[in-house]
Design an enzyme around this catalytic site. Sequence first.
Site, PDB file in Angstrom:
ATOM      1  N   GLU A   1       4.814  -3.722  -6.151  1.00 39.12           N
ATOM      2  CA  GLU A   1       4.870  -3.511  -4.705  1.00 39.12           C
ATOM      3  C   GLU A   1       6.331  -3.459  -4.231  1.00 39.12           C
ATOM      4  O   GLU A   1       6.694  -2.633  -3.393  1.00 39.12           O
ATOM      5  CB  GLU A   1       4.079  -4.611  -3.986  1.00 39.12           C
ATOM      6  CG  GLU A   1       4.098  -4.563  -2.468  1.00 39.12           C
ATOM      7  CD  GLU A   1       3.532  -3.284  -1.861  1.00 39.12           C
ATOM      8  OE1 GLU A   1       2.969  -2.452  -2.584  1.00 39.12           O
ATOM      9  OE2 GLU A   1       3.683  -3.106  -0.640  1.00 39.12           O
TER      10      GLU A   1
ATOM     11  N   GLU B   1       9.715   4.145  -1.370  1.00 43.61           N
ATOM     12  CA  GLU B   1       9.172   4.788  -0.172  1.00 43.61           C
ATOM     13  C   GLU B   1      10.182   4.939   0.943  1.00 43.61           C
ATOM     14  O   GLU B   1      10.274   5.986   1.569  1.00 43.61           O
ATOM     15  CB  GLU B   1       8.036   3.931   0.413  1.00 43.61           C
ATOM     16  CG  GLU B   1       6.696   4.167  -0.148  1.00 43.61           C
ATOM     17  CD  GLU B   1       5.657   3.391   0.643  1.00 43.61           C
ATOM     18  OE1 GLU B   1       4.724   4.015   1.120  1.00 43.61           O
ATOM     19  OE2 GLU B   1       5.777   2.161   0.787  1.00 43.61           O
TER      20      GLU B   1
ATOM     21  N   TRP C   1       0.974  17.079   8.073  1.00 42.53           N
ATOM     22  CA  TRP C   1       1.533  16.703   6.776  1.00 42.53           C
ATOM     23  C   TRP C   1       1.155  17.846   5.852  1.00 42.53           C
ATOM     24  O   TRP C   1      -0.017  18.102   5.596  1.00 42.53           O
ATOM     25  CB  TRP C   1       0.936  15.388   6.284  1.00 42.53           C
ATOM     26  CG  TRP C   1       1.544  14.901   5.003  1.00 42.53           C
ATOM     27  CD1 TRP C   1       2.742  14.270   4.852  1.00 42.53           C
ATOM     28  CD2 TRP C   1       0.980  14.987   3.693  1.00 42.53           C
ATOM     29  NE1 TRP C   1       2.960  13.963   3.528  1.00 42.53           N
ATOM     30  CE2 TRP C   1       1.891  14.395   2.799  1.00 42.53           C
ATOM     31  CE3 TRP C   1      -0.206  15.511   3.178  1.00 42.53           C
ATOM     32  CZ2 TRP C   1       1.663  14.309   1.423  1.00 42.53           C
ATOM     33  CZ3 TRP C   1      -0.436  15.431   1.817  1.00 42.53           C
ATOM     34  CH2 TRP C   1       0.485  14.831   0.952  1.00 42.53           C
TER      35      TRP C   1
ATOM     36  N   ARG D   1       0.249   9.979  10.869  1.00 45.35           N
ATOM     37  CA  ARG D   1      -0.581  10.698   9.908  1.00 45.35           C
ATOM     38  C   ARG D   1       0.155  11.864   9.254  1.00 45.35           C
ATOM     39  O   ARG D   1      -0.325  12.460   8.291  1.00 45.35           O
ATOM     40  CB  ARG D   1      -1.836  11.228  10.599  1.00 45.35           C
ATOM     41  CG  ARG D   1      -2.680  10.161  11.225  1.00 45.35           C
ATOM     42  CD  ARG D   1      -3.834  10.767  11.976  1.00 45.35           C
ATOM     43  NE  ARG D   1      -4.804  11.344  11.071  1.00 45.35           N
ATOM     44  CZ  ARG D   1      -5.817  10.679  10.540  1.00 45.35           C
ATOM     45  NH1 ARG D   1      -5.981   9.404  10.831  1.00 45.35           N
ATOM     46  NH2 ARG D   1      -6.666  11.261   9.731  1.00 45.35           N
TER      47      ARG D   1
ATOM     48  N   HIS E   1      10.293  -3.781 -24.646  1.00 52.46           N
ATOM     49  CA  HIS E   1       9.588  -2.741 -25.399  1.00 52.46           C
ATOM     50  C   HIS E   1      10.012  -1.333 -24.979  1.00 52.46           C
ATOM     51  O   HIS E   1       9.297  -0.375 -25.232  1.00 52.46           O
ATOM     52  CB  HIS E   1       8.069  -2.914 -25.230  1.00 52.46           C
ATOM     53  CG  HIS E   1       7.561  -4.188 -25.827  1.00 52.46           C
ATOM     54  ND1 HIS E   1       7.544  -4.422 -27.185  1.00 52.46           N
ATOM     55  CD2 HIS E   1       7.101  -5.332 -25.253  1.00 52.46           C
ATOM     56  CE1 HIS E   1       7.067  -5.631 -27.425  1.00 52.46           C
ATOM     57  NE2 HIS E   1       6.807  -6.218 -26.259  1.00 52.46           N
TER      58      HIS E   1
ATOM     59  N   ASN F   1      -7.552  19.249  10.148  1.00 52.00           N
ATOM     60  CA  ASN F   1      -7.062  18.170   9.290  1.00 52.00           C
ATOM     61  C   ASN F   1      -7.941  18.159   8.054  1.00 52.00           C
ATOM     62  O   ASN F   1      -9.146  17.971   8.166  1.00 52.00           O
ATOM     63  CB  ASN F   1      -7.187  16.830  10.025  1.00 52.00           C
ATOM     64  CG  ASN F   1      -6.994  15.645   9.100  1.00 52.00           C
ATOM     65  OD1 ASN F   1      -6.192  15.716   8.172  1.00 52.00           O
ATOM     66  ND2 ASN F   1      -7.711  14.570   9.341  1.00 52.00           N
ATOM     67  N   GLY F   2      -7.341  18.387   6.888  1.00 51.32           N
ATOM     68  CA  GLY F   2      -8.139  18.377   5.665  1.00 51.32           C
ATOM     69  C   GLY F   2      -7.719  19.484   4.743  1.00 51.32           C
ATOM     70  O   GLY F   2      -6.576  19.960   4.811  1.00 51.32           O
TER      71      GLY F   2
ATOM     72  N   LYS G   1       7.948  -0.233  -2.317  1.00 51.75           N
ATOM     73  CA  LYS G   1       8.590  -0.310  -0.994  1.00 51.75           C
ATOM     74  C   LYS G   1       9.983   0.319  -1.059  1.00 51.75           C
ATOM     75  O   LYS G   1      10.380   1.068  -0.181  1.00 51.75           O
ATOM     76  CB  LYS G   1       8.734  -1.763  -0.507  1.00 51.75           C
ATOM     77  CG  LYS G   1       7.467  -2.461  -0.079  1.00 51.75           C
ATOM     78  CD  LYS G   1       6.894  -2.012   1.248  1.00 51.75           C
ATOM     79  CE  LYS G   1       5.893  -0.907   1.123  1.00 51.75           C
ATOM     80  NZ  LYS G   1       4.533  -1.198   0.834  1.00 51.75           N
TER      81      LYS G   1
ATOM     82  N   LYS H   1       0.925   7.962   6.882  1.00 50.24           N
ATOM     83  CA  LYS H   1       0.281   6.644   6.849  1.00 50.24           C
ATOM     84  C   LYS H   1      -1.081   6.696   6.181  1.00 50.24           C
ATOM     85  O   LYS H   1      -1.462   5.779   5.481  1.00 50.24           O
ATOM     86  CB  LYS H   1       0.158   6.124   8.285  1.00 50.24           C
ATOM     87  CG  LYS H   1      -0.387   4.715   8.397  1.00 50.24           C
ATOM     88  CD  LYS H   1       0.621   3.691   7.929  1.00 50.24           C
ATOM     89  CE  LYS H   1       0.127   2.280   8.004  1.00 50.24           C
ATOM     90  NZ  LYS H   1       0.911   1.395   7.131  1.00 50.24           N
TER      91      LYS H   1
ATOM     92  N   CYS I   1      -3.416  15.065   8.501  1.00 52.50           N
ATOM     93  CA  CYS I   1      -2.738  15.459   9.725  1.00 52.50           C
ATOM     94  C   CYS I   1      -3.427  14.732  10.868  1.00 52.50           C
ATOM     95  O   CYS I   1      -4.447  14.079  10.664  1.00 52.50           O
ATOM     96  CB  CYS I   1      -2.890  16.958   9.962  1.00 52.50           C
ATOM     97  SG  CYS I   1      -2.390  17.940   8.541  1.00 52.50           S
TER      98      CYS I   1
HETATM   99  O1  M6R Z   1      -4.827   3.372   3.764  1.00 50.03           O
HETATM  100  P1  M6R Z   1      -4.768   2.990   2.334  1.00 50.03           P
HETATM  101  O2  M6R Z   1      -4.548   1.547   2.114  1.00 50.03           O
HETATM  102  O3  M6R Z   1      -5.966   3.472   1.566  1.00 50.03           O
HETATM  103  O4  M6R Z   1      -3.517   3.750   1.746  1.00 50.03           O
HETATM  104  C1  M6R Z   1      -3.244   3.758   0.373  1.00 50.03           C
HETATM  105  C2  M6R Z   1      -1.838   4.210   0.120  1.00 50.03           C
HETATM  106  O5  M6R Z   1      -1.660   5.527   0.519  1.00 50.03           O
HETATM  107  C3  M6R Z   1      -0.815   3.321   0.845  1.00 50.03           C
HETATM  108  O6  M6R Z   1      -0.960   1.995   0.471  1.00 50.03           O
HETATM  109  C4  M6R Z   1       0.612   3.777   0.548  1.00 50.03           C
HETATM  110  O7  M6R Z   1       0.928   3.518  -0.777  1.00 50.03           O
HETATM  111  C5  M6R Z   1       1.552   3.080   1.542  1.00 50.03           C
HETATM  112  N1  M6R Z   1       2.459   4.019   2.087  1.00 50.03           N
HETATM  113  C6  M6R Z   1       2.270   1.948   0.952  1.00 50.03           C
HETATM  114  O8  M6R Z   1       3.305   1.445   1.726  1.00 50.03           O
END
Ligand code: M6R
Length: 634
Positions: free
Chosen positions: A509, A516, A80, A27, A532, A106-107, A513, A629, A2
Amino acid sequence: MCGIFGVISSREVAPLILDGLKKLEYRGYDSAGLATIQYSKNTQLGELFTRKAKGKLINLSNLIKKQSIQGHLGIGHTRWATHGKPNEKNAHPHLDFTGQIAVVQNGIIENYNDLAKSLELKGIKFTSETDTEIIPHLIALEIENLLDKGLMTNGATLLSAVQKVLSLLEGIYSIAVVWSKAPDVLVVARRQAPLVLGFGEGEFFCASDTSALVGLTHTFLPLKDNEVALLTRLGIELYDENGNRQHRAPSLLKGTELFADKRNFRHFMLKEIYEQPETAQLWIDRYMPSDFLSDHSIAFPIKKSTLEKIDQIQILACGTSRHAAMVGAYLLEQFAGVPTTVYFASEFRYSPPPVSPNTLTIGVSQSGETADTLAALRMEKVRRDSIKDPNFSFHQLGITNRLDSSLARELDNVMDIGSGIEIGVAATKTFLGQMLSFYGLAILFASNKQTRPTQEILDLSNDLRLVPKQLLDLIKQHDALSKEIAHLFTETKDVIFLGRGINYPIALEGALKLKEISYIHAQGYPAGELKHGPIALIDQHVPVISIAVPGVVYEKVLSNSQEAKARDARLIGVAPDGPESAMFDELFSIPKVSEWVSPLLTVIPLQLFSYHIAAHKGLDVDQPRNLAKSVTVE
Ligand code: M6R
């Protein structure tokens, strides 16, 4: 995970808190809330006010437009959800049973169940399902206790109560606390979750991240683990966990001024995709000046004498950072000849490999705050430190975009990818920056360990120098193409991404994307694995995106793509234009580059493809559902 923000000022604080939270919204954005203390000259006491709203910060801002809130001291939170649904009831700040103390956190408080039970036995009723609510109740009880012992109703008492309560909490957290009966102090603390203090002119701040301080102050101080701070209008007092006063000089904010200007782009993500040629060029100028091979100490944070001692590398990372690490592992092993293993940081902590000598552990994290990565790195340090053999060398390196992060503070050697602040939750330009950092490391190892002929090292360096211009052309070309074809995929439910060798992580990746931001189920596979099992999924409704770059696995990837096409898949190629590319129904053409540098280019059309599908579907590209993020919980 958060964002928290707090301020004590002579100005009205609600607009400052909203502004701070706006910059922390990446966050988490399940709900937002704030609490202020309004001081009454007549009673010389304060009154606590709160406003909370489910959903994004805009809902809270709109609420405050209708129901304004005054005060010169306040705390705010953007959430969050971890414990309890994302609704108004669970939104922070949380109050104690007297309604005088407000807390944002936060935590995660790991022992909150036990503490909640003991509070319930004392007759305290909970109004939320969060782990946080125990904190204000515990503070209130401790204040009662201190007042009974004759302490005064003032900030010092609040500070003592908070210090006592912190000793009861287990977990990772940062908190900010206000008490209406001490209307001139704000108490903050942290254990492992980030918190920085900001020094303004006659006003002081706390925030989860320096970005929230931009425009308010140029001076900040990161709180250390287990420290507690008392903020008043006159200044900040800092205490360690034993209550000893601490003195440290603050630092100056750098770079973060570039924060959060969307310019003319519709979304931050698109702006950040477009920034890649520039950030790649900055990276090259910084890490690969013309004489970097003869004097790598110019920019790389690893000494030559250390490099010589390293026999193997282990990399810990999550999500996109892990994909960059996989490209890195390929380069470090196949180009530089150093055995390298990539681990999911979240798995490593609970099933690490046996400790081996002469190992470099690299933690990769854009934010530098990912709890899984930090916890794995900390655990590894403890394991390594416990070995007393003088011949046993252990080295750590962090690769991050945030030099002000916990990761950067905790590791001795840090490589700054220098991509500039990334606001879109989906990582794009920082993925490129992380990959580039691994190219730099691979070149460094190869040249120091002499595992590659000098000419090949020079060739790779020269190829890297061409990348910024190639990115510029690619982005323009594929932005237009992706936009044109996005509508064909809005009803798609599943997509398969194929890649092999150095481009297998790019398939992962690309799939991440798409999941997400477009909410389309997608899976990345090493192309050879298709037959396979996953091939059973393929029919005309499951598009297959195949990354086929001339090199060691080119023909194999083309054959694997043919196998998918034979099962009616709509086949999309990320490949150079040529006779072979005729097999693809759509082609995202890339220049004919060496396979080594190809991941830096093949990822671009995949970023744009996901972006345009999400934008076409009208989804919230920059703040996709359920994500944040930086993931500061394990
Ligand atoms: O801040 P970080 O690179 O450690 O974050 C790791 C992942 O949470 C981050 O890469 C996440 O997968 C992203 N939303 C990817 O777009």
